[in-house]
Design an enzyme around this catalytic site. Structure first.
Site, PDB file in Angstrom:
ATOM      1  N   SER A   3       0.880  -1.172   0.000  1.00 56.71           N
ATOM      2  CA  SER A   3       0.000   0.000   0.000  1.00 56.71           C
ATOM      3  C   SER A   3       0.919   1.224   0.000  1.00 56.71           C
ATOM      4  O   SER A   3       2.123   1.090   0.245  1.00 56.71           O
ATOM      5  CB  SER A   3      -0.849  -0.049   1.277  1.00 56.71           C
ATOM      6  N   TYR A  59      -1.871  -0.986  10.547  1.00 56.88           N
ATOM      7  CA  TYR A  59      -1.857  -1.242   9.096  1.00 56.88           C
ATOM      8  C   TYR A  59      -0.544  -0.720   8.498  1.00 56.88           C
ATOM      9  O   TYR A  59       0.103  -1.399   7.699  1.00 56.88           O
ATOM     10  CB  TYR A  59      -3.071  -0.548   8.481  1.00 56.88           C
TER      11      TYR A  59
HETATM   12  P1  NDP Z   1     -11.486  -6.474   0.764  1.00 52.07           P
HETATM   13  O1  NDP Z   1     -11.853  -6.108   2.175  1.00 52.07           O
HETATM   14  O2  NDP Z   1     -12.423  -6.108  -0.333  1.00 52.07           O
HETATM   15  O3  NDP Z   1     -11.247  -8.077   0.692  1.00 52.07           O
HETATM   16  C1  NDP Z   1     -10.437  -8.710   1.638  1.00 52.07           C
HETATM   17  C2  NDP Z   1     -10.212 -10.148   1.212  1.00 52.07           C
HETATM   18  O4  NDP Z   1      -9.339 -10.779   2.160  1.00 52.07           O
HETATM   19  C3  NDP Z   1     -11.503 -10.969   1.192  1.00 52.07           C
HETATM   20  O5  NDP Z   1     -11.423 -11.908   0.136  1.00 52.07           O
HETATM   21  C4  NDP Z   1     -11.457 -11.688   2.553  1.00 52.07           C
HETATM   22  O6  NDP Z   1     -12.161 -12.918   2.564  1.00 52.07           O
HETATM   23  C5  NDP Z   1      -9.959 -11.943   2.680  1.00 52.07           C
HETATM   24  N1  NDP Z   1      -9.533 -12.162   4.070  1.00 52.07           N
HETATM   25  C6  NDP Z   1      -9.466 -11.235   5.067  1.00 52.07           C
HETATM   26  N2  NDP Z   1      -9.016 -11.833   6.199  1.00 52.07           N
HETATM   27  C7  NDP Z   1      -8.779 -13.144   5.895  1.00 52.07           C
HETATM   28  C8  NDP Z   1      -8.301 -14.268   6.631  1.00 52.07           C
HETATM   29  N3  NDP Z   1      -7.961 -14.182   7.926  1.00 52.07           N
HETATM   30  N4  NDP Z   1      -8.183 -15.461   5.995  1.00 52.07           N
HETATM   31  C9  NDP Z   1      -8.525 -15.567   4.691  1.00 52.07           C
HETATM   32  N5  NDP Z   1      -8.986 -14.549   3.942  1.00 52.07           N
HETATM   33  C10 NDP Z   1      -9.109 -13.348   4.539  1.00 52.07           C
HETATM   34  O7  NDP Z   1     -10.013  -5.902   0.537  1.00 52.07           O
HETATM   35  P2  NDP Z   1      -9.453  -4.918  -0.617  1.00 52.07           P
HETATM   36  O8  NDP Z   1      -9.736  -5.506  -1.948  1.00 52.07           O
HETATM   37  O9  NDP Z   1      -9.849  -3.535  -0.346  1.00 52.07           O
HETATM   38  O10 NDP Z   1      -7.872  -5.006  -0.333  1.00 52.07           O
HETATM   39  C11 NDP Z   1      -7.076  -6.056  -0.839  1.00 52.07           C
HETATM   40  C12 NDP Z   1      -5.613  -5.749  -0.534  1.00 52.07           C
HETATM   41  O11 NDP Z   1      -5.244  -4.529  -1.153  1.00 52.07           O
HETATM   42  C13 NDP Z   1      -5.310  -5.599   0.956  1.00 52.07           C
HETATM   43  O12 NDP Z   1      -4.046  -6.152   1.236  1.00 52.07           O
HETATM   44  C14 NDP Z   1      -5.283  -4.089   1.145  1.00 52.07           C
HETATM   45  O13 NDP Z   1      -4.496  -3.700   2.225  1.00 52.07           O
HETATM   46  C15 NDP Z   1      -4.673  -3.652  -0.174  1.00 52.07           C
HETATM   47  N6  NDP Z   1      -4.967  -2.263  -0.539  1.00 52.07           N
HETATM   48  C16 NDP Z   1      -6.271  -1.844  -0.718  1.00 52.07           C
HETATM   49  C17 NDP Z   1      -6.530  -0.516  -1.115  1.00 52.07           C
HETATM   50  C18 NDP Z   1      -7.929  -0.033  -1.380  1.00 52.07           C
HETATM   51  O14 NDP Z   1      -8.075   1.123  -1.782  1.00 52.07           O
HETATM   52  N7  NDP Z   1      -8.964  -0.865  -1.178  1.00 52.07           N
HETATM   53  C19 NDP Z   1      -5.414   0.434  -1.323  1.00 52.07           C
HETATM   54  C20 NDP Z   1      -4.122  -0.115  -1.060  1.00 52.07           C
HETATM   55  C21 NDP Z   1      -3.920  -1.421  -0.704  1.00 52.07           C
HETATM   56  P3  NDP Z   1     -13.765 -12.953   2.926  1.00 52.07           P
HETATM   57  O15 NDP Z   1     -14.465 -12.355   1.739  1.00 52.07           O
HETATM   58  O16 NDP Z   1     -14.062 -14.404   3.102  1.00 52.07           O
HETATM   59  O17 NDP Z   1     -13.895 -12.144   4.169  1.00 52.07           O
END
Ligand code: NDP
Length: 257
Positions: free
Chosen positions: A148, A161
Site C-alpha cells: 500500500s 496497518y
Molecule cells: P477487501 O476487504 O475487499 O477483501 C479482503 C479479502 O481478504 C476478502 O477476500 C477476505 O475474505 C480476505 N480475508 C481477510 N481476512 C482473511 C483471513 N484471515 N483469511 C482468509 N482470507 C481473509 O479488501 P481490498 O480488496 O480492499 O484489499 C485487498 C488488498 O489490497 C489488501 O491487502 C489491502 O491492504 C490492499 N490495498 C487496498 C486498497 C484499497 O483502496 N482498497 C489500497 C491499497 C492497498 P472474505 O471475503 O471471506 O472475508
C-alpha cells in the site's frame, strides 16, 4: 516462433483474498493473461459466488477455489495442499488478503494490533513460506505481495496497518534475499487510493475526494484495472530479473510532497 513474455498460459496462480475487491480483479487479470487461477477467501459462500462469476468468463477448468484462514499455520498448510490438488503446482502466489482497522494509536487495543499484523503481515510469511517450500525444489516461482502507499507513508489512525504494510515491504526483500538465487522472483505492488466498493464512502466525501485528487499528481483515484497490468507483468517471464522491489501504483502520490 516468437513467444509473448507476458503470456501466463500453463501457469497456476493462487490469489489470497480474491473472493471480492482488489484480489478478485487481480485474479481475473491473471486468468485473462492465460493462467489457471485458484481463488481464495475465508467465507465459503462468498468465495463460491466469485468462483462462479470467474468460471463463467474463463471456463470451469480454469478457475478453482479454496477457503482457509491465512493467519492459522495448520490451515495454511492444508489450504495450499488443497490448492495444488485442485489446480496443480502453484507457479504464482499473490499475497493480497488484508484488513484495515481505523483507531488512533492511543486507543488501539493490543488484540486489534495483533489481528491486523497477523492478517496483513504474518499471513504473507505463512502462505509465502508454504508455497516457497514447494516452489524452491522446482526452481521457479513468482510471489507478489500487495502492499500500500502505507508501505512508505503514514497517516493518523491506521498505525497497525502502516506497520504491517511497511513490514511487508521488507519481508519482500527478505524473501528475495533468501530465494532469488533458487529461481524465484518476489516483489510487491503497493496500490495508492483505489476506487472500490470499500472506498466509495471516501470518494463520496467531497473534502477527502478533493484532497486525494490534489495530493495525487495523476489527479484522480486509481482503479482496479490500474493494478492488473503491473501484477500480470510481475507474474510473467517479462519480469525475470526484477527481485525484492516494491512497485508503487499510486498515480505518483509517493513521489511528491
Ligand atoms: P477487501 O476487504 O475487499 O477483501 C479482503 C479479502 O481478504 C476478502 O477476500 C477476505 O475474505 C480476505 N480475508 C481477510 N481476512 C482473511 C483471513 N484471515 N483469511 C482468509 N482470507 C481473509 O479488501 P481490498 O480488496 O480492499 O484489499 C485487498 C488488498 O489490497 C489488501 O491487502 C489491502 O491492504 C490492499 N490495498 C487496498 C486498497 C484499497 O483502496 N482498497 C489500497 C491499497 C492497498 P472474505 O471475503 O471471506 O472475508
Amino acid at each position: 516462433m516468437e513467444t509473448n513474455p507476458f503470456d501466463l498460459t500453463g501457469r497456476t496462480a493462487l490469489v489470497t483474498g480474491s473472493s471480492r475487491g482488489i484480489g478478485q480483479a487481480l485474479a481475473a487479470g491473471l486468468a485473462a493473461a492465460g493462467a489457471k487461477v485458484v481463488l481464495h477467501g475465508l467465507d465459503p459462500s462468498r468465495l463460491e459466488l466469485s468462483r462462479k462469476a470467474l468460471a463463467e468468463r474463463f471456463g470451469d477448468d480454469r478457475i478453482a477455489a479454496v477457503a482457509f484462514d491465512i493467519t492459522d499455520e495448520p490451515s495454511v498448510s492444508l489450504g495450499v495442499a488443497e490448492a495444488e490438488e485442485k489446480a496443480g503446482p502453484v507457479d504464482i502466489l499473490v499475497n493480497n488478503a488484508g484488513i484495515q482497522h481505523r483507531v488512533p494509536l492511543l486507543d488501539l487495543a493490543v488484540e486489534d494490533w495483533n489481528r491486523v499484523i497477523s492478517t496483513d503481515l504474518t499471513s504473507a510469511f505463512l502462505v509465502g513460506r508454504e508455497v516457497a517450500r514447494r516452489m524452491l525444489p522446482r526452481g521457479r516461482g513468482k510471489i507478489i505481495n500487495i502492499g500500500s502507499v502505507q508501505s512508505d507513508l503514514a497517516r493518523p489512525t491506521i498505525g497497525a496497518y502502516t506497520a504491517a504494510k511497511g513490514g511487508l515491504r521488507n519481508l519482500t526483500r527478505a524473501m528475495a534475499a533468501e530465494w532469488a538465487g533458487s529461481g524465484l522472483q518476489i516483489n510487491a505492488v503497493a496500490p495508492g487510493y483505489i476506487h472500490t466498493e470499500m472506498t466509495q464512502a471516501l470518494v463520496d466525501d467531497v473534502e477527502f475526494n478533493s484532497w486525494i485528487c490534489k495530493r495525487t499528481p495523476a489527479g484522480r483515484w486509481g482503479t482496479v484495472d490500474d493494478l492488473t497490468g503491473p501484477v500480470q507483468w510481475l507474474a510473467s517471464e517479462a519480469s525475470a530479473y526484477v527481485n525484492g522491489q516494491t512497485i508503487f501504483i499510486d498515480g505518483g502520490m509517493t513521489a511528491v510532497v
